[in-house]
Design an enzyme around this catalytic site. Sequence first.
Site, PDB file in Angstrom:
ATOM      1  N   ASP A 186       1.158  -1.346  -0.294  1.00  0.00           N
ATOM      2  CA  ASP A 186      -0.279  -0.019   0.350  1.00  0.00           C
ATOM      3  C   ASP A 186       1.123   1.509   0.123  1.00  0.00           C
ATOM      4  O   ASP A 186       2.038   1.649   0.634  1.00  0.00           O
ATOM      5  CB  ASP A 186      -0.941   0.077   0.917  1.00  0.00           C
ATOM      6  CG  ASP A 186      -1.998   1.070   1.239  1.00  0.00           C
ATOM      7  OD1 ASP A 186      -2.595   0.578   0.827  1.00  0.00           O
ATOM      8  OD2 ASP A 186      -1.829   2.354   1.442  1.00  0.00           O
ATOM      9  N   ILE A 187       0.477   1.855  -0.603  1.00  0.00           N
ATOM     10  CA  ILE A 187       1.388   3.153  -0.795  1.00  0.00           C
ATOM     11  C   ILE A 187       0.791   4.291   0.249  1.00  0.00           C
ATOM     12  O   ILE A 187      -0.247   4.565   1.092  1.00  0.00           O
ATOM     13  CB  ILE A 187       0.853   3.854  -2.227  1.00  0.00           C
ATOM     14  CG1 ILE A 187       1.480   3.779  -3.821  1.00  0.00           C
ATOM     15  CG2 ILE A 187       2.090   5.109  -2.325  1.00  0.00           C
ATOM     16  CD1 ILE A 187       0.590   4.224  -4.646  1.00  0.00           C
ATOM     17  N   GLU A 206      -4.956   1.924  -4.129  1.00  0.00           N
ATOM     18  CA  GLU A 206      -3.696   2.378  -3.953  1.00  0.00           C
ATOM     19  C   GLU A 206      -2.516   0.921  -3.414  1.00  0.00           C
ATOM     20  O   GLU A 206      -1.431   0.834  -2.948  1.00  0.00           O
ATOM     21  CB  GLU A 206      -3.052   3.438  -3.106  1.00  0.00           C
ATOM     22  CG  GLU A 206      -3.635   3.847  -1.895  1.00  0.00           C
ATOM     23  CD  GLU A 206      -5.028   4.129  -1.621  1.00  0.00           C
ATOM     24  OE1 GLU A 206      -4.951   4.055  -0.129  1.00  0.00           O
ATOM     25  OE2 GLU A 206      -5.658   4.091  -1.811  1.00  0.00           O
TER      26      GLU A 206
END
Length: 329
Positions: free
Chosen positions: A206-207, A249
Amino acid sequence: MVNKNLKDPTSPQWPEAAKTLLALMHAQGEVARLSEREQLFSTLLVSVNAVLWAFNWETRQVLYVSPAYERIFGRCADLLLSDYNQWRDSIYPDDLDYAERSLAKVLDTGAVEDREYRIIDGDGQVRWLSDKCFINRQAEPGQPLIIVGIAEDITEKKQMETELQRLATTDALTQSSNRRHFFDRANQEFELARQQGTPLSFLMLDIDDFKVINDTYGHQEGDNVLQHIADSGRAALRRGDLFGRIGGEEFAAVFPGCTPEMALQVAERLQREIQRLSFNHDGQTFGITVSQGLTSLTDEDETIDSLFARADAAMYQAKREGKNRIVTG
């Protein structure tokens, strides 16, 4: 008055000259009709965008090929008629064995209507053919075994099918596997690993602070970040690994045949690839980080969902511990 008998061509009084003239006129009419039929047939053969062919199975000789052969194959028909190997040489190498076996199958079945194989045309382009073939079951004993067929160019159809498949399985923005396709493939690898007793690892990514990136630099820059994450995944993962975008994301990866130690090395390589990324927006330069959760297959796992859940929990643990790190679970 005209003798009524002269109106009857069978009358003995019918002049021989008149009989001859009538026969000639009849013959000319038949010739004209035959010529018209031949012209019509020739026109149809030229206009049909499929290759009609006839092949002597015993002598391995192509007896006939229609005009469309030169358009579709881009090769000289006369060469094919003189040498059957011209057909073999035009077939895409990986498809040659299938093309020959499926042709021979017609001897047992009488007809083969599901043959599809590739050729390389005279310009070096790959084309797809649908080539149906039949034999005459009514042929008398001692007559040569003739196979006839019709080969249609289905290249555009195949390209459309490929494009539809790509659209159905690919995330449009990042060109990675979409969520559905990723989990379909992941489940296949999970079942295979359980059957063969081989290792398997699952990664969630996950960003970090992606909302801040969107709010600060705009959604277009956010899309650019997502695309670079996908590029980094393709660069860092091994051949045969799965990688896909499964949420806004969020990305996921599956490492078939990968021990926990090896999987951690791949995740660390991916982490370094992403840390090296640099973005510029209106003169402002910024970088990104990601949080990753990693887990591996155990004897207790019955579905891919259990690995997904553990990797997802480990990823959120990485978030809680300060982000920009890998947590195993």
